[in-house]
Write a protein that holds these residues in place. Structure first.
Motif: not given
Length: 121
Positions: A83-89, A104-117
């Motif tokens: 889930a990307l901040r309720g905005k996407g996936l 799972h470890l490396r996806s955390r920064p990607a999830v944060d960055s993609l959610g912000a984008i």
């Protein structure tokens, strides 16, 4: 926006052993960007949105809190939807050699960055 999303997808795909395909979509299944080889990205986006929605509903029903991810393990690999901040996936496909812990470890920064984008759009 599409270029920034694609750069994050390619970075994640290159960083984790076993990742074969990645895509970002809206929560309603509309494709934003993909880094895929053998799959149809628009179909992947729609199906991942359905999996995310089902996971979210199940989590709410049993009182487990906000959904973070849905992991599906298949005979020949994994499908992971974040889930990307309720905005996407973010959907990640991996083969049998996928290092799920590393993902799972490396996806955390990607999830944060993609959610912000997606939020800034």
């Amino acid at each position: 926006m599409r270029d920034a999303v694609l750069a994050e997808l390619q970075k994640l795909r290159g960083a984790v052993v076993g990742v074969t395909d990645t895509a970002v979509a809206s929560v309603d299944g509309l494709l934003v960007a993909s880094d895929t080889d053998e799959v149809r990205p628009d179909v992947l986006a729609a199906l991942a949105a359905a999996a995310l929605g089902l996971g979210r509903s199940t989590g709410e029903e049993v009182g487990m809190g906000e959904l973070r991810e849905v992991v599906t393990r298949c005979q020949r690999g994994h499908i992971v939807v974040y889930a990307l901040r309720g905005k996407g996936l973010l959907v990640v496909l991996g083969d049998e050699g996928l290092d799920i812990t590393d993902l799972h470890l490396r996806s955390r920064p990607a999830v944060d960055s993609l959610g912000a984008i997606l939020e800034t759009g």
